[in-house]
Design a protein around this motif. Structure first.
Motif, PDB file in Angstrom:
ATOM      1  N   LYS A 134     132.187 -35.890  52.042  1.00 39.69           N
ATOM      2  CA  LYS A 134     131.667 -37.020  50.702  1.00 39.69           C
ATOM      3  C   LYS A 134     130.500 -36.879  51.027  1.00 39.69           C
ATOM      4  O   LYS A 134     129.571 -37.959  50.142  1.00 39.69           O
ATOM      5  CB  LYS A 134     132.567 -37.913  51.347  1.00 39.69           C
ATOM      6  N   ILE A 135     129.826 -36.089  51.187  1.00 39.26           N
ATOM      7  CA  ILE A 135     127.479 -35.868  51.202  1.00 39.26           C
ATOM      8  C   ILE A 135     128.221 -35.866  49.568  1.00 39.26           C
ATOM      9  O   ILE A 135     126.824 -36.541  49.370  1.00 39.26           O
ATOM     10  CB  ILE A 135     127.834 -34.619  51.895  1.00 39.26           C
ATOM     11  N   LEU A 136     128.446 -35.598  48.860  1.00 36.51           N
ATOM     12  CA  LEU A 136     127.964 -35.890  47.818  1.00 36.51           C
ATOM     13  C   LEU A 136     127.510 -36.158  46.535  1.00 36.51           C
ATOM     14  O   LEU A 136     127.699 -37.092  45.624  1.00 36.51           O
ATOM     15  CB  LEU A 136     128.795 -35.028  46.557  1.00 36.51           C
ATOM     16  N   GLU A 137     128.541 -37.507  47.790  1.00 36.47           N
ATOM     17  CA  GLU A 137     128.829 -39.225  46.823  1.00 36.47           C
ATOM     18  C   GLU A 137     128.338 -40.140  47.858  1.00 36.47           C
ATOM     19  O   GLU A 137     127.855 -41.369  47.392  1.00 36.47           O
ATOM     20  CB  GLU A 137     130.310 -39.724  46.925  1.00 36.47           C
ATOM     21  N   LEU A 138     127.609 -39.225  49.296  1.00 39.90           N
ATOM     22  CA  LEU A 138     127.080 -40.953  50.046  1.00 39.90           C
ATOM     23  C   LEU A 138     125.846 -40.512  51.125  1.00 39.90           C
ATOM     24  O   LEU A 138     124.739 -41.467  50.797  1.00 39.90           O
ATOM     25  CB  LEU A 138     128.091 -41.019  51.514  1.00 39.90           C
ATOM     26  N   VAL A 192     122.000 -39.074  50.631  1.00 43.80           N
ATOM     27  CA  VAL A 192     120.501 -39.990  49.561  1.00 43.80           C
ATOM     28  C   VAL A 192     120.766 -39.247  48.736  1.00 43.80           C
ATOM     29  O   VAL A 192     119.902 -39.920  47.353  1.00 43.80           O
ATOM     30  CB  VAL A 192     119.425 -40.382  50.969  1.00 43.80           C
ATOM     31  N   ALA A 193     119.981 -37.944  49.113  1.00 39.19           N
ATOM     32  CA  ALA A 193     120.048 -36.942  48.081  1.00 39.19           C
ATOM     33  C   ALA A 193     120.745 -36.461  46.856  1.00 39.19           C
ATOM     34  O   ALA A 193     121.032 -35.898  45.318  1.00 39.19           O
ATOM     35  CB  ALA A 193     119.722 -35.875  48.233  1.00 39.19           C
ATOM     36  N   PHE A 194     122.149 -37.422  47.311  1.00 34.01           N
ATOM     37  CA  PHE A 194     123.204 -37.075  46.252  1.00 34.01           C
ATOM     38  C   PHE A 194     123.667 -38.595  45.447  1.00 34.01           C
ATOM     39  O   PHE A 194     124.209 -39.161  44.230  1.00 34.01           O
ATOM     40  CB  PHE A 194     124.283 -36.352  46.427  1.00 34.01           C
ATOM     41  N   GLY A 195     122.678 -39.814  45.754  1.00 33.14           N
ATOM     42  CA  GLY A 195     122.425 -40.771  44.772  1.00 33.14           C
ATOM     43  C   GLY A 195     123.294 -42.247  46.074  1.00 33.14           C
ATOM     44  O   GLY A 195     123.576 -43.248  45.744  1.00 33.14           O
ATOM     45  N   GLY A 196     123.649 -41.862  46.945  1.00 29.29           N
ATOM     46  CA  GLY A 196     124.600 -42.115  48.132  1.00 29.29           C
ATOM     47  C   GLY A 196     123.352 -43.122  49.150  1.00 29.29           C
ATOM     48  O   GLY A 196     122.681 -43.129  48.839  1.00 29.29           O
ATOM     49  N   ASP A 197     124.252 -44.199  50.282  1.00 31.56           N
ATOM     50  CA  ASP A 197     123.363 -44.288  51.000  1.00 31.56           C
ATOM     51  C   ASP A 197     123.033 -43.818  52.314  1.00 31.56           C
ATOM     52  O   ASP A 197     122.462 -44.710  53.457  1.00 31.56           O
ATOM     53  CB  ASP A 197     123.608 -46.541  50.704  1.00 31.56           C
ATOM     54  N   VAL A 198     123.483 -43.183  52.882  1.00 33.81           N
ATOM     55  CA  VAL A 198     124.148 -42.473  54.488  1.00 33.81           C
ATOM     56  C   VAL A 198     122.449 -41.315  54.145  1.00 33.81           C
ATOM     57  O   VAL A 198     123.453 -40.245  53.959  1.00 33.81           O
ATOM     58  CB  VAL A 198     125.217 -41.619  54.684  1.00 33.81           C
ATOM     59  N   LEU A 199     122.314 -41.891  55.362  1.00 37.97           N
ATOM     60  CA  LEU A 199     121.198 -40.464  55.685  1.00 37.97           C
ATOM     61  C   LEU A 199     122.305 -39.741  56.002  1.00 37.97           C
ATOM     62  O   LEU A 199     122.496 -39.377  57.894  1.00 37.97           O
ATOM     63  CB  LEU A 199     119.992 -41.205  56.310  1.00 37.97           C
ATOM     64  N   THR A 200     121.501 -38.140  55.869  1.00 41.40           N
ATOM     65  CA  THR A 200     122.277 -37.193  56.719  1.00 41.40           C
ATOM     66  C   THR A 200     121.082 -36.245  57.197  1.00 41.40           C
ATOM     67  O   THR A 200     120.417 -36.159  56.293  1.00 41.40           O
ATOM     68  CB  THR A 200     123.496 -36.641  55.639  1.00 41.40           C
ATOM     69  N   THR A 201     121.673 -34.994  57.269  1.00 43.13           N
ATOM     70  CA  THR A 201     121.007 -34.124  58.358  1.00 43.13           C
ATOM     71  C   THR A 201     120.043 -33.127  56.845  1.00 43.13           C
ATOM     72  O   THR A 201     119.425 -33.091  56.327  1.00 43.13           O
ATOM     73  CB  THR A 201     121.787 -32.555  59.051  1.00 43.13           C
ATOM     74  N   THR A 202     121.077 -32.834  55.691  1.00 41.65           N
ATOM     75  CA  THR A 202     120.878 -32.328  54.258  1.00 41.65           C
ATOM     76  C   THR A 202     120.111 -33.138  53.927  1.00 41.65           C
ATOM     77  O   THR A 202     118.590 -32.631  53.312  1.00 41.65           O
ATOM     78  CB  THR A 202     122.177 -32.211  53.660  1.00 41.65           C
ATOM     79  N   LEU A 204     114.931 -38.976  45.541  1.00 44.17           N
ATOM     80  CA  LEU A 204     115.721 -39.544  45.599  1.00 44.17           C
ATOM     81  C   LEU A 204     115.208 -40.059  47.384  1.00 44.17           C
ATOM     82  O   LEU A 204     115.811 -40.506  48.223  1.00 44.17           O
ATOM     83  CB  LEU A 204     117.385 -39.655  46.206  1.00 44.17           C
ATOM     84  N   VAL A 205     115.161 -38.700  48.267  1.00 44.66           N
ATOM     85  CA  VAL A 205     114.163 -38.989  49.361  1.00 44.66           C
ATOM     86  C   VAL A 205     112.783 -38.809  49.494  1.00 44.66           C
ATOM     87  O   VAL A 205     112.948 -38.747  51.110  1.00 44.66           O
ATOM     88  CB  VAL A 205     114.906 -37.336  49.956  1.00 44.66           C
ATOM     89  N   GLU A 206     111.838 -39.168  49.028  1.00 49.82           N
ATOM     90  CA  GLU A 206     110.648 -39.298  48.975  1.00 49.82           C
ATOM     91  C   GLU A 206     110.166 -40.125  50.136  1.00 49.82           C
ATOM     92  O   GLU A 206     108.470 -40.376  50.112  1.00 49.82           O
ATOM     93  CB  GLU A 206     110.263 -38.814  47.140  1.00 49.82           C
ATOM     94  N   LYS A 207     110.454 -41.104  50.137  1.00 42.59           N
ATOM     95  CA  LYS A 207     110.433 -42.928  50.234  1.00 42.59           C
ATOM     96  C   LYS A 207     110.675 -42.057  52.152  1.00 42.59           C
ATOM     97  O   LYS A 207     110.141 -43.559  52.616  1.00 42.59           O
ATOM     98  CB  LYS A 207     110.750 -43.498  50.162  1.00 42.59           C
ATOM     99  N   ILE A 208     111.862 -41.351  52.429  1.00 37.78           N
ATOM    100  CA  ILE A 208     111.516 -41.292  53.650  1.00 37.78           C
ATOM    101  C   ILE A 208     109.880 -41.167  54.967  1.00 37.78           C
ATOM    102  O   ILE A 208     110.241 -39.755  54.067  1.00 37.78           O
ATOM    103  CB  ILE A 208     112.608 -40.132  53.706  1.00 37.78           C
ATOM    104  N   PRO A 209     109.615 -41.999  55.613  1.00 30.87           N
ATOM    105  CA  PRO A 209     108.873 -42.253  56.361  1.00 30.87           C
ATOM    106  C   PRO A 209     108.332 -40.364  56.708  1.00 30.87           C
ATOM    107  O   PRO A 209     109.407 -39.653  57.142  1.00 30.87           O
ATOM    108  CB  PRO A 209     108.937 -43.228  57.475  1.00 30.87           C
TER     109      PRO A 209
END
Length: 1006
Positions: free
Chosen positions: A363-367, A369-379, A398-403
């Motif tokens: 489900k990484i393609l939907e969940l 962050v880099a794919f538009g979801g809200d779950v932070l993953t290793t990818t 979509l992941v530029e704001k991660i500190p």
């Protein structure tokens, strides 16, 4: 396009849970483009259409002539998944016939299966005449009339699948007992499927029989599935042979796969490593043969295996489990961690970054962050770090704001997890190369501690399919051989040639078949016999093989050994050993709270043992075995089965014994390797009765263990049970541990002479009719050597009982409460596992043993060297353990600032003798016998016996202060200290202060 007729094309298919991958290889020597095409298609419910889709698209991409496809080979999880899912629609009930003569009756077939699987699979089980001794002679001959009677009973039950196992059948090349039984069954029960154990797995009766049962249960489903695979290739107009890949990375014909589906169970990890080997050669034509780690990074887990210079994976230890069932067939050694491309990244309450083991998976393609979801993953973390700029993965914006600090912390944790896993699998301190495969390989940094080079290959995400396509043909021999007339090395060469011949018979190229594994394993307490395990492998010749010839080249029945049997005489009624047994359909899980709340059944000073009690006692006995004594697991299984059938066993304190009663003690003698084939029988009780009759006594009050360490710590419980002698077991023993020789007992410490008056007469029983009474020796030390010599003539496994002891003699010599001690140790290990507290197992065990005065953690680290030799029946050797470095150093929780450094060496003679610690150039012996030294598996806190020591294991070393019977008298130190083992220059230095184990009876008595 035109295709050269000399090209050798292979199609490889990997059927996974989510996707089915296919690849076409050109394996023509010198080919400029070995990988012609790959394709990934969704795995379908019927499996076959998914295979068709993947192959069809791969053929389209490659644009090759189908007539030039040499073979299709498929790696599948279909069979193992049906077992994992307990799918009764795909599994059949199995009848089992065990050929073991009078032996192995207390540990019947299915004894080690979980209830849920027994409920689905268990059919009638029968014990029959037959079986071999370790030297290849018959225990008893097969009785055809008996087998015909069993067939009548199987027919009444409507069973369609039968498993046949015989003691030492893998070495039976002349008598062919299992084959004879199979012939009788086929004649009596046409259409019934029969599996014989020697064709399925290796030495170790219970594990081999288990594998045979699982294989027999899958036969109907396997035939249907393989037929579906064949139909899928026919539908594509492919006329080439179809193979399935096996656990060891070699090819099986469809006929073989339908007969032996169990041999495909681990084909996935194996194909991954074999594929990595092929891709490594593809990327570097001049690559030298090397040991490498293969890291397969998926969406949820990362699996790491060791690829040997032979191009094959390192195999797992002799015994392993699947679905809770102990097995011993060939499987790759794989270490898994909860790290994948979909692993969740978050922070704990203290702000520490945590990665996994939870994962969003597919489900990484939907969940993600880099794919538009809200779950932070290793990818997401890797994309945010900029490491995927050349790959089109997700949306970097979509992941530029991660500190930045969060990205760095997560990457640091990922790196630490990978480095720790790598270190767990390495077999030496040298840096090793890493071969990356799997879709999540982007997680792995190029700079890793302990790694010489991280290698990334084209087609890395199709490595499993590549491994299937390049699989070879193998021949495996696992046997015991006579080494009395030829040197071990010469016999080994003969066995190696047999393995090569077996591979060639299966279709391997004679010119390119080589030995990839060869091991000679000495057998303790025997001379002139040795176990050999050899594997040969070679390239397939391109010609279809005869599956019967291939699989049974080693186990044919020649005209000289083929026997006819009486088919006319009426047969007697056979009775199944499990007749009327109702098997529960659910296993009741034991939780941490269950362990905490549990109270043993103690009333009136008598402790009635339960299943949970003996499970914990078994764990504790092996830890107290200090590396020796043999694994108590088979004894535990026998006792558990007895309890489930209504038997009882009670434990009492020695003070409860009536003054006029006597205590008998003894146990098993012989080789642990033989005990793995000749399982538990009721011989201990019979030996006690025989010695009492010989002495004209009838005043038995209880049994005690000769040694609490290892299997002998539980043998008295079998003999004392309500179904045998029906007497209590005394809470204590006469070693407080395990020692390698019979004269190292506290009974001899307090003997008034050296003539053996305290132990003679001693009785020895073979269990199948041979008995010996030893009445007189010149010196007590001769008792042990004489008994061992006689034991070898009795099949290298026997029961021994020494003369009865009075209550007064026991009160002096008995090491008190060691059954209680083993129970407390086992309970502590169980609770640590249930509470996920294994990282603190050192302090947990120290507490269970009486605290810092009684015991302490001596060292933690990784075994980097193991040496062994056999001398006069005993296993001598030494292990070297190196402390772990940096973040991987395991700390003693009681001393949080202390870390373990340096090197520890532990020499052993069956049992561990001393701990020699070297740090900063200074060497010190920090512990030695009679104090106890136990080496534990740091992953689960259970004991490791000296035969189980191997490179790469993470271990914890526990020291335990010996009982005063050994340390308070010169005689005790003479018999039990390092002086008794030839270390005259190392005086005994107590590890701490002895703390008497607390009695379970005293604590819980009602």
């Amino acid at each position: 396009m035109s295709t050269p007729t000399t090209s050798n094309y292979r199609i490889g298919v990997d059927v996974g849970g989510t996707n089915t991958d296919a690849v076409i290889l050109d394996i023509t020597p010198g080919s400029s483009r070995p990988v012609l095409a790959t394709h990934k298609a969704p795995t379908t419910a019927d499996v076959t259409s998914g295979i068709q889709n993947a192959i069809k698209e791969t053929l389209r991409k490659a644009d090759v002539d189908k007539s030039h496809i040499q073979a299709v080979s498929i790696g599948t999880t279909s069979f193992v998944n049906s077992l994992i899912e307990r799918d009764a629609s795909k599994l059949e009930k199995v009848a089992v016939i065990r050929l073991s003569g009078p032996f192995s009756r207390l540990a019947p077939p299915f004894v080690s299966f979980p209830y849920e699987l027994r409920h689905v699979l268990e059919g009638p089980v029968f014990f029959a005449e037959g079986g071999l001794q370790v030297d290849g002679s018959e225990i008893t001959s097969v009785e055809p009339l008996e087998i015909r009677g069993i067939c009548e009973e199987i027919k009444k039950k409507g069973i369609k699948s039968v498993a046949v196992s015989a003691c030492y059948s893998p070495i039976d090349r002349d008598i062919n007992q299992e084959e004879l039984v199979r012939e009788i069954i086929h004649a009596e029960l046409p259409g019934v499927k029969v599996c014989i154990s020697k064709e399925v797995a290796n030495i170790g009766l219970l594990q081999r029989e288990n594998a045979t049962i699982l294989n027999a249960a899958l036969l109907e489903f396997a035939q249907m599935t393989v037929a579906g695979f064949e139909e899928s290739t026919r539908a594509l107009n492919l006329a080439c042979p179809l193979f399935l890949t096996s656990n060891d990375g070699t090819l099986m014909t469809c006929q073989m796969a339908s007969k032996f589906p169990i041999k495909t169970f681990s084909s996935g990890p194996t194909n991954s490593m074999r594929g990595a080997n092929f891709l490594a050669n593809l990327g570097d034509k001049d690559r030298k043969k090397e040991t490498a780690l293969v890291m397969d990074v998926g969406g949820t887990t990362t699996e790491i295996g060791v690829l040997l210079p032979t191009g094959f994976p390192r195999q797992a230890s002799a015994y392993h489990e699947l679905c809770g069932v102990p097995l011993n067939f060939s499987m790759p050694h794989v270490h898994s961690i909860g790290l994948g491309g979909g692993s969740r990244v978050r922070k704990d309450l203290n702000g520490k970054t945590i990665v996994g083991p939870e994962s969003v998976g597919y489900k990484i393609l939907e969940l993600g962050v880099a794919f538009g979801g809200d779950v932070l993953t290793t990818t997401d973390i890797i994309i945010a770090s900029g490491s995927t700029e050349n790959l089109s993965i997700g949306n970097p914006s979509l992941v530029e704001k991660i500190p930045t600090e969060d990205v760095q912390a997560a990457r640091g944790r990922i790196k630490q997890m990978i480095e720790s896993a790598i270190d767990a699998m390495k077999t030496s301190a040298q840096d090793v190369p890493i071969y990356l495969v799997g879709g999540g390989a982007i997680l792995v940094p190029d700079d890793l501690k302990g790694v010489s080079k991280v290698r990334r290959f084209p087609y890395y995400d199709a490595a499993n399919a590549v491994g299937a396509a390049c699989a070879q043909i193998s021949g495996v021999i696992d046997t015991f051989e006579d080494t009395s007339r030829l040197a071990v090395e010469e016999v080994q060469k003969i066995v190696e040639q047999r393995a090569i011949d077996k591979a060639i018979a299966a279709g391997a190229d004679r010119e390119h078949t080589f030995i990839v594994e060869s091991e000679a394993i000495p057998i303790a307490y025997t001379t002139g016999r040795c176990r050999f395990y050899v594997k040969a492998a070679g390239e397939w010749t391109g010609k279809a093989t005869n599956p019967e010839t291939a699989e049974n080249a080693e186990f044919h029945t020649s005209p000289e050994t083929s026997r006819s049997w009486d088919t006319k005489s009426p047969v007697g009624q056979a009775r199944a050993a499990n007749e009327g047994r109702q098997i529960p359909d659910k296993d009741i899980p034991i939780t941490a709270q269950d362990v905490i709340d549990y109270k043993p059944d103690v009333e009136g000073g008598e402790w009635t043992l339960s299943e949970l009690d003996i499970e914990w006692i078994s764990t504790g006995c092996y830890i107290l075995g200090t590396g020796g004594g043999g694994n108590p697991h088979n004894c535990y299984l026998a006792l558990r089965e007895m309890f489930r059938s209504g038997a009882k066993c009670k434990v009492i304190d020695i003070e409860s014994l009536h003054p006029d009663k006597v205590v008998m003690y003894g146990g098993g003698i012989g080789s642990p390797e033989v005990a793995a084939e000749k399982l538990m029988s009721s011989g201990s009780g019979e030996a006690v009765k025989s010695l009492l009759r010989y002495m004209g006594q009838d005043n038995l009050g209880g049994l005690a263990a000769l040694e609490i360490g290892g299997g002998n710590g539980m043998v008295a419980m079998v003999g004392g049970s309500s179904t045998d002698l029906n007497v209590p077991v005394i809470d204590g023993d006469f070693m407080g541990r395990a020692y390698p020789t019979g004269w190292q007992t506290t009974v001899n410490v307090y003997a008034k002479d050296d003539s053996g008056s305290m132990v003679l007469p001693t009785f020895l029983s073979s269990g199948d009719g041979t008995e010996m009474v030893l009445t007189k020796v010149k010196n007590v030390k001769e008792v042990d050597s004489i008994l061992r010599a006689a034991c070898m003539e009795m099949g290298t496994s026997a029961q021994v009982v020494a003369r009865p002891l009075t209550k007064t003699e026991c009160q002096k010599a008995l090491i008190r409460n060691t059954v209680s001690q083993s129970w407390r140790i086992g309970r502590a290990v169980a609770l640590a596992n249930k509470q996920s507290n294994i990282d603190n197992i050192g302090s947990v065990l120290v507490d269970s043993l009486g605290g810092d005065k009684a015991a302490r953690v001596l060292f933690e680290g990784k075994i980097v060297s193991v040496g062994r030799r056999l001398y006069k029946g005993h296993s001598y050797g030494e292990i070297e353990i190196h402390a772990l470095a940096g973040d991987d150093t395991i700390q003693d929780p009681e001393h949080s600032k202390r870390t373990f450094r340096g090197v520890m060496k532990i020499p052993f003679k069956n049992e561990n003798l001393l701990c020699e610690h070297t740090v900063d150039g200074k060497t010190e012996v920090i512990c030695g016998v009679p104090d106890l030294i136990s080496v534990l598996d740091a992953q689960n806190g259970t004991a490791l016996g000296t035969p189980e020591y191997k490179y790469g294991l993470r271990v914890i070393v526990i020291g335990i202060t010996a009982a005063p019977q050994w340390t308070d008298t010169p005689r005790g130190l003479e018999l039990g200290s390092l002086t008794a083992f030839g270390y005259d220059n190392i005086p005994y230095k107590p590890l701490g202060e002895y703390v008497k184990p607390r009695s379970v009876i005293e604590e819980y008595n009602v």
